[in-house]
Write an enzyme that holds these catalytic residues in place. Structure first.
Site, PDB file in Angstrom:
ATOM      1  N   SER A   9      16.819  -4.085  21.602  1.00 47.40           N
ATOM      2  CA  SER A   9      16.474  -3.813  22.616  1.00 47.40           C
ATOM      3  C   SER A   9      14.793  -3.816  22.902  1.00 47.40           C
ATOM      4  O   SER A   9      14.269  -3.472  23.899  1.00 47.40           O
ATOM      5  CB  SER A   9      16.868  -2.284  22.606  1.00 47.40           C
ATOM      6  N   CYS A  10      14.252  -4.532  21.772  1.00 50.08           N
ATOM      7  CA  CYS A  10      12.634  -4.450  21.714  1.00 50.08           C
ATOM      8  C   CYS A  10      12.301  -5.719  22.490  1.00 50.08           C
ATOM      9  O   CYS A  10      12.630  -7.001  22.081  1.00 50.08           O
ATOM     10  CB  CYS A  10      12.289  -4.498  20.546  1.00 50.08           C
ATOM     11  N   ALA A  11      11.528  -5.517  23.577  1.00 54.82           N
ATOM     12  CA  ALA A  11      10.845  -6.641  24.343  1.00 54.82           C
ATOM     13  C   ALA A  11       9.920  -7.533  23.482  1.00 54.82           C
ATOM     14  O   ALA A  11      10.031  -8.951  23.466  1.00 54.82           O
ATOM     15  CB  ALA A  11       9.968  -6.304  25.476  1.00 54.82           C
ATOM     16  N   CYS A  13      10.290  -7.854  20.448  1.00 60.43           N
ATOM     17  CA  CYS A  13      10.974  -8.624  19.305  1.00 60.43           C
ATOM     18  C   CYS A  13      11.409  -9.835  20.060  1.00 60.43           C
ATOM     19  O   CYS A  13      11.539 -11.031  19.384  1.00 60.43           O
ATOM     20  CB  CYS A  13      12.137  -7.688  18.878  1.00 60.43           C
TER      21      CYS A  13
END
Length: 138
Positions: A9-11, A13
């Protein structure tokens, strides 16, 4: 081999993954929520300058809710805490045998490129700047 510690869910990442792919760098993707091991944590910590201070996300809501003090915590307690609450870790974490980057920074991530490729890119940037300066002076 580069290790990329992420959550889906991490942009940041996703940016790190895309950058590694675009630059043709092989990497092993490790989901912090589901696949982080005790050995991974030890490896990450041995690469940091400040230990837990470098990798704990003190701005996240979870950290504030738990009201933890990692400075007084024993190592075994730290490991158990992260195993229980892996989202306390900043992400992405990009690491190879000698380098670590915590968070995504487009300039700093270049350290993972082979030296000869970094040199070529640096020369291309200098050449581009030189052409801009010459064009602006005409």
């Amino acid at each position: 081999m580069i290790k990329l510690f992420i959550t889906s869910s991490c942009a940041s990442c996703r940016k790190a993954r895309r950058w590694l792919q675009e630059n043709g760098l092989p990497f092993n993707e490790i989901n912090i929520k589901t696949s982080l091991t005790k050995q991974d944590l030890i490896d990450i910590l041995t690469h940091t300058d400040k230990g837990t201070e470098d990798i704990i996300s003190t701005h996240c809501e979870l950290y504030k809710q738990l009201n933890l003090d990692f400075t007084t915590m024993k190592f075994s307690e730290f490991i158990k805490t992260i195993e229980t609450y892996p989202l306390l870790i900043k992400r992405p974490i990009i690491m190879d045998e000698s380098n670590i980057q915590i968070g995504f920074n487009e300039e700093d991530i270049r350290v993972f490129l082979p030296q000869e490729l970094r040199t070529i890119q640096r020369l291309e940037i200098l050449e581009e700047r030189w052409f801009k300066e010459v064009s602006n002076s005409l």
